[in-house]
Design a protein around this motif. Structure first.
Motif, PDB file in Angstrom:
ATOM      1  N   LEU A 169       0.831  -1.200   0.000  1.00 39.34           N
ATOM      2  CA  LEU A 169       0.000   0.000   0.000  1.00 39.34           C
ATOM      3  C   LEU A 169       0.866   1.250   0.000  1.00 39.34           C
ATOM      4  CD1 LEU A 169      -2.836  -0.864   2.528  1.00 39.34           C
ATOM      5  CD2 LEU A 169      -2.841  -1.085   0.051  1.00 39.34           C
ATOM      6  N   GLY A 170       0.309   2.293  -0.553  1.00 37.01           N
ATOM      7  CA  GLY A 170       1.005   3.569  -0.565  1.00 37.01           C
ATOM      8  C   GLY A 170       0.011   4.705  -0.619  1.00 37.01           C
ATOM      9  N   CYS A 171       0.533   5.902  -0.643  1.00 42.05           N
ATOM     10  CA  CYS A 171      -0.287   7.105  -0.714  1.00 42.05           C
ATOM     11  C   CYS A 171      -0.339   7.565  -2.168  1.00 42.05           C
ATOM     12  CB  CYS A 171       0.314   8.192   0.174  1.00 42.05           C
ATOM     13  SG  CYS A 171      -0.557   9.767   0.115  1.00 42.05           S
ATOM     14  N   VAL A 172      -1.523   7.831  -2.679  1.00 41.77           N
ATOM     15  CA  VAL A 172      -1.661   8.350  -4.045  1.00 41.77           C
ATOM     16  C   VAL A 172      -2.102   9.799  -3.984  1.00 41.77           C
ATOM     17  CG1 VAL A 172      -2.062   6.160  -5.202  1.00 41.77           C
ATOM     18  CG2 VAL A 172      -3.994   7.382  -4.215  1.00 41.77           C
ATOM     19  N   ALA A 173      -1.522  10.606  -4.878  1.00 37.23           N
ATOM     20  CA  ALA A 173      -1.818  12.036  -4.948  1.00 37.23           C
ATOM     21  C   ALA A 173      -1.588  12.508  -6.371  1.00 37.23           C
ATOM     22  CB  ALA A 173      -0.920  12.814  -3.975  1.00 37.23           C
ATOM     23  N   VAL A 174      -2.130  13.661  -6.712  1.00 41.37           N
ATOM     24  CA  VAL A 174      -1.862  14.232  -8.034  1.00 41.37           C
ATOM     25  C   VAL A 174      -0.416  14.738  -8.063  1.00 41.37           C
ATOM     26  CG1 VAL A 174      -4.248  14.849  -8.500  1.00 41.37           C
ATOM     27  CG2 VAL A 174      -2.769  16.461  -7.297  1.00 41.37           C
ATOM     28  N   PRO A 175       0.200  14.831  -9.250  1.00 41.05           N
ATOM     29  CA  PRO A 175       1.610  15.249  -9.337  1.00 41.05           C
ATOM     30  C   PRO A 175       1.898  16.606  -8.707  1.00 41.05           C
ATOM     31  CG  PRO A 175       0.878  14.314 -11.416  1.00 41.05           C
ATOM     32  CD  PRO A 175      -0.344  14.427 -10.563  1.00 41.05           C
ATOM     33  N   SER A 176       0.912  17.498  -8.671  1.00 41.16           N
ATOM     34  CA  SER A 176       1.145  18.845  -8.116  1.00 41.16           C
ATOM     35  C   SER A 176       1.013  18.900  -6.596  1.00 41.16           C
ATOM     36  CB  SER A 176       0.157  19.836  -8.735  1.00 41.16           C
ATOM     37  OG  SER A 176      -1.190  19.435  -8.472  1.00 41.16           O
ATOM     38  N   HIS A 177       0.559  17.826  -5.985  1.00 39.59           N
ATOM     39  CA  HIS A 177       0.378  17.815  -4.532  1.00 39.59           C
ATOM     40  C   HIS A 177       1.735  17.707  -3.840  1.00 39.59           C
ATOM     41  CE1 HIS A 177      -1.062  16.671  -0.527  1.00 39.59           C
ATOM     42  NE2 HIS A 177      -2.291  16.982  -0.919  1.00 39.59           N
ATOM     43  N   SER A 237      -8.939  15.448  -7.946  1.00 39.04           N
ATOM     44  CA  SER A 237      -9.323  16.854  -7.815  1.00 39.04           C
ATOM     45  C   SER A 237      -8.189  17.694  -7.248  1.00 39.04           C
ATOM     46  CB  SER A 237     -10.556  16.976  -6.906  1.00 39.04           C
ATOM     47  OG  SER A 237     -10.210  16.755  -5.534  1.00 39.04           O
ATOM     48  N   GLY A 238      -7.195  17.024  -6.657  1.00 39.71           N
ATOM     49  CA  GLY A 238      -6.052  17.723  -6.083  1.00 39.71           C
ATOM     50  C   GLY A 238      -6.233  18.129  -4.637  1.00 39.71           C
ATOM     51  N   LYS A 239      -7.406  17.879  -4.082  1.00 38.82           N
ATOM     52  CA  LYS A 239      -7.685  18.311  -2.712  1.00 38.82           C
ATOM     53  C   LYS A 239      -7.383  17.228  -1.686  1.00 38.82           C
ATOM     54  CE  LYS A 239     -11.427  21.332  -4.303  1.00 38.82           C
ATOM     55  NZ  LYS A 239     -12.883  21.605  -4.225  1.00 38.82           N
TER      56      LYS A 239
END
Length: 311
Positions: A169-177, A237-239
């Protein structure tokens, strides 16, 4: 058309046990809650024992209730065996294969699997149902599905595992986060973010609660959803950020829409993806071929990596 010899009242009991409440079961079954309650009460009066107890997390089976659910499962399996035996004696093999899969697969593995099965084995007629991991496994054990593609299937002697692979498992985020710039993240740092959590209907939530329940009380401005697809859309959404595996977010990671950042806590479990069937039911030639193709598609899924960087 396969036989349907399992008494309707047993379907009601199974749905209440699965959903944890009479109201939720009535919505799923499409009948009134009073009708479900009445059937349960009649069985309890005949048995002279209760089938459910009410707790903080809903209705739970009593020992007597467990025995009735086991009766329903055996009845369903005997129903499937009878149908298959009668068809085999007539020299007829059903081309239909019933597959259970999860919401997180609908924009990645699942369409690839369906496309390849239909291309390589056009005789097969697929019935695909998207459901929760526990419902998929229970459906396989009950004979409702021939095969299931699930994560973290609960152990059972009757489950036959055709393919399995562990994904950390890992943390997923948008590239700009800001999280996407990290090489790894701790659960403490993760809990400081705005998070989309998976609901208790999904196995990742229950496994996190068993080892790291403090996350859910410490996180602020969190959202809980019962859909992997909705979780990924909220992250995009980036939030928000979320905890999941690279398999669940594979298409978005490959497309550069999300970045996977490993969680550095050593005691964090891995998510095991598996292709399972019921070893108590006969495996037709069609089913064997479908399972073989499905496993081949899974073998071509990306091997887990520590992080996908996006330029």
């Amino acid at each position: 058309m396969p036989l349907h010899l399992v008494p309707r009242v047993l379907h009601y009991l199974e749905e209440v046990a699965r959903s944890g409440s009479i109201q939720a079961a009535s919505r799923e079954l499409g009948i009134s809650a009073s009708a479900v309650h009445r059937q349960i009460t009649l069985i309890e009066e005949d048995l002279g024992d209760t089938l459910f107890v009410r707790g903080n997390k809903g209705m739970a089976l009593t020992p007597a209730g467990q025995m009735v659910i086991e009766l329903a499962r055996n009845w369903r399996l005997d129903n499937s065996r009878l149908w298959n035996t009668i068809q085999a004696n007539k020299g007829v093999e059903s081309p239909t294969v019933k597959i259970a899969a999860m919401d997180g697969m609908v924009n990645g593995y699942l369409p690839n699997m369906v496309d390849e099965i239909c291309r390589k084995y056009p005789q097969a007629q697929l019935e695909v149902e998207v459901t929760s991991p526990d419902s998929a496994v229970n459906g396989v054990l009950n004979g409702d599905y021939d095969v299931a593609a699930v994560v973290n299937p609960f152990p059972h002697d009757d489950l036959k595992i055709h393919w399995s692979r562990a994904y950390p498992l890992g943390c997923v985020a948008v590239p700009s986060h800001p999280v996407a710039k990290l090489d790894s993240i701790s659960l403490v740092e993760f809990a400081r973010q705005k998070i989309v959590f998976q609901s208790v209907a999904l196995s990742v939530r229950r496994l996190l609660e068993s080892r790291h329940s403090w996350i859910f009380s410490r996180a602020e401005n969190s959202v809980v959803v019962n859909s992997i697809q909705l979780m990924k859309l909220l992250v995009q959404s980036g939030k928000y950020v979320a905890v999941t595996s690279e398999l669940d977010a594979g298409p978005e990671i490959e497309a550069g829409q999300l970045v996977f950042v490993p969680v550095e806590d050593e005691d964090l479990f891995k998510q095991r993806f598996a292709l399972v069937s019921n070893r108590q039911l006969p495996e037709s030639a069609t089913m064997s071929k479908v399972i073989s193709i499905a496993a081949d598609v899974l073998n071509r899924q990306p091997i887990p990596v520590s992080k996908r960087h996006v330029s």
